[in-house]
Design an enzyme around this catalytic site. Structure first.
Site, mmCIF file in Angstrom:
data_model
loop_
_atom_site.group_PDB
_atom_site.id
_atom_site.type_symbol
_atom_site.label_atom_id
_atom_site.label_comp_id
_atom_site.label_asym_id
_atom_site.label_seq_id
_atom_site.Cartn_x
_atom_site.Cartn_y
_atom_site.Cartn_z
ATOM 1 N N ARG A 64 0.846 -1.206 0.000
ATOM 2 C CA ARG A 64 0.000 0.000 0.000
ATOM 3 C C ARG A 64 0.881 1.256 0.000
ATOM 4 N NH1 ARG A 64 -2.033 2.268 4.393
ATOM 5 N NH2 ARG A 64 -2.274 0.358 5.610
ATOM 6 N N TYR A 117 -14.841 15.639 -17.892
ATOM 7 C CA TYR A 117 -15.324 14.251 -17.967
ATOM 8 C C TYR A 117 -16.470 14.102 -16.946
ATOM 9 C CZ TYR A 117 -15.515 9.433 -16.410
ATOM 10 O OH TYR A 117 -15.972 8.206 -16.002
ATOM 11 N N ASP A 200 -5.993 17.741 -16.210
ATOM 12 C CA ASP A 200 -6.318 16.381 -16.651
ATOM 13 C C ASP A 200 -5.871 16.282 -18.109
ATOM 14 O OD1 ASP A 200 -7.439 14.060 -17.656
ATOM 15 O OD2 ASP A 200 -9.219 14.184 -16.396
ATOM 16 N N LYS A 225 -6.712 4.920 -20.206
ATOM 17 C CA LYS A 225 -6.840 5.349 -21.592
ATOM 18 C C LYS A 225 -5.536 5.068 -22.354
ATOM 19 C CE LYS A 225 -10.992 6.524 -20.399
ATOM 20 N NZ LYS A 225 -11.117 6.396 -18.985
HETATM 21 C C1 LIG Z 1 -10.749 12.857 -19.248
HETATM 22 C C2 LIG Z 1 -10.945 11.764 -18.237
HETATM 23 N N1 LIG Z 1 -10.464 11.933 -16.993
HETATM 24 C C3 LIG Z 1 -10.638 10.990 -16.048
HETATM 25 C C4 LIG Z 1 -11.344 9.835 -16.303
HETATM 26 C C5 LIG Z 1 -11.544 8.835 -15.202
HETATM 27 O O1 LIG Z 1 -10.672 7.748 -15.360
HETATM 28 P P1 LIG Z 1 -10.946 6.278 -14.827
HETATM 29 O O2 LIG Z 1 -12.118 5.752 -15.563
HETATM 30 O O3 LIG Z 1 -9.663 5.560 -15.108
HETATM 31 O O4 LIG Z 1 -11.227 6.370 -13.364
HETATM 32 C C6 LIG Z 1 -11.851 9.617 -17.574
HETATM 33 C C7 LIG Z 1 -12.611 8.389 -17.864
HETATM 34 O O5 LIG Z 1 -13.237 8.250 -18.884
HETATM 35 C C8 LIG Z 1 -11.649 10.609 -18.571
HETATM 36 O O6 LIG Z 1 -12.145 10.481 -19.810
#
Ligand SMILES: Cc1ncc(COP(=O)(O)O)c(C=O)c1O
Length: 428
Positions: A64, A117, A200, A225
């Site tokens: 952890r 998102y 992000d 992704k």
């Molecule tokens: C731009 C973006 N940020 C964050 C996330 C969240 O990621 P996760 O699904 O790996 O938790 C996503 C998920 O689709 C995303 O498209």
């Protein structure tokens, strides 16, 4: 050397693992200390009870807190963004939420770009207020002076603690100025308070945009992704200075939302092909966008490669901060949900699924899927309407991807359009 040349070897010492060319999966919960004194010394450093001595490394304690697969992966991720440190998480959302909880406290104001998102939108709009943290949002096309005025008008300017942006934004590919966001953060920083900028960077991935170089303090990824890229793992990452990532890792230890060793190993395997996958995805996307741009059943295509000087600031932001136009394209069909669903249900090669950045092409309907929970008036204002389709371009042959889009388009009954555009493929 370029990062892609180092993804096979960086940070791994075969002599510590019986000469194995690849890092083993260190599938272990805990690590044996040589002596009690060693365990004590490791904990002192891990819990920040004392500073590291000259040349001292944090020893392995408990998965952890640290694990070799995560540490090697974190070192490799640092190369792309030229970051001092990285923390890997069990998901993109856990990376994002841990950063927000670590750097915000009750009474603080969080300034975010729009759209975000759907999961990030939910967290900032619906979860953070439960902890007394306020959110104020701005549109990608707003100028820094306008955003500063917005913050001042809110009456909470003194409480601004972080500017959180997503660029390009999911699902509209709106571009937000990273250096401009830093200027806003600086404007509201005081002697005793540094307003941080978190970006992000999931849409551009670590290859196509490097937010730290443009002034960001923290970079966030859904590693699910492009970094993972094979639709077989959920993970996240946060990168920045050693000082900030120490804090992020501190909260990660106590939330227990780190990635496991198997995830770490899978992501290392994915990183070996990151550059070439993303290069092909961007190459394919350019051709697919060219096809979509001339399709009579399409009203609008959202793709950074379509920006021209006539688009003003968005064009200049792309020129300044993006190294590619990316692999994500959204488009509005002429029609609404009915036409969008006919198209999605007719796809054969492209999979009808959320997520993005994978080797296989994916298509989804943001208004009812990834962004279903966004407030209806926001959705409308942000162009996340029922006619929008989001496409994540994979590594297949682009002629086959276009062929699939073309046959699915031909299922939409629009009397005024040709049934198939396949003959036009030669010109794409
Ligand atoms: C731009 C973006 N940020 C964050 C996330 C969240 O990621 P996760 O699904 O790996 O938790 C996503 C998920 O689709 C995303 O498209």
């Amino acid at each position: 050397m370029q990062p892609e040349s180092l993804m096979m070897s960086y940070g791994y010492k075969p002599e510590l693992s019986e000469g194995a060319i690849k890092s083993p999966i260190f599938q272990t919960s805990t690590f044996v200390f040589k002596r009690a004194e060693e365990g004590k010394a490791f904990f002192e450093v891990a819990y920040g009870l004392r500073a590291k001595n000259e040349g001292e490394e944090l020893g392995l304690i408990y998965s952890r807190i640290n694990n070799p697969d995560l540490e090697i992966l974190e070192n490799r991720l640092c190369l792309w963004d030229e970051a001092e440190e990285c923390a890997v998480f069990a998901s993109g959302m856990s990376a994002i939420t841990t950063v927000l909880f670590e750097f915000l406290k009750p009474g603080d104001l969080l300034l975010t770009s729009m759209p975000l998102y759907g999961g990030s939108d939910h967290f900032t709009e619906k979860i953070l207020p439960k902890f007394g943290i306020h959110t104020l949002s701005f549109r990608a096309n707003q100028r820094p002076e306008e955003i500063i005025a917005l913050v001042e008008k809110s009456g909470m300017a003194d409480n601004l603690a972080m500017v959180y942006i997503e660029t390009p934004a999911n699902p509209t590919n709106d571009l937000v100025d990273i250096a401009g966001s830093k200027a806003i953060a600086r404007y509201f920083s005081r002697k005793d308070k540094t307003v941080l900028v978190a970006v992000d960077n999931t849409y551009m991935g670590p290859v196509w945009q490097h937010p730290l170089k443009h002034g960001a303090d923290l970079v966030l990824y859904s590693a699910t992704k492009y970094i993972g890229g094979h639709s077989d793992v959920i993970a996240g990452a946060c990168l920045g200075s050693a000082e900030l990532i120490k804090r992020v890792k501190g909260l990660r230890t106590f939330l227990g939302n780190m990635a496991g060793p198997w995830t770490g190993w899978l992501l290392m395997r994915s990183l070996e092909t990151l550059k070439m996958r993303m290069d092909i995805q961007a190459f394919n996307a350019e051709r697919i966008a060219a096809y979509l741009n001339q399709h009579p059943k399409i009203e609008k295509v959202y793709y950074p490669g379509n920006l021209t000087e006539a688009d003003g600031e968005a064009y200049h932001i792309r020129q300044r901060q993006c190294l590619s136009n990316g692999g994500m394209i959204s488009f509005d069909l002429k029609g609404g949900e009915k036409e969008a669903f006919i198209f999605l249900n007719a796809l054969k090669l492209i999979k009808l699924a959320v997520s993005l950045g994978s080797t296989e092409s994916l298509a989804e309907h943001p208004a009812t899927m990834t962004h279903a929970d966004v407030e209806p008036e926001h959705k409308q204002a942000l162009s996340i309407t029922e006619k929008m389709i989001r496409l994540s371009v994979g590594v297949e042959n682009y002629i086959d991807i276009i062929g699939d889009i073309d046959q699915a388009m031909s299922q939409i009954p629009l009397s005024t359009t040709r049934s198939s555009l396949m003959p036009d493929l030669q010109s794409v």
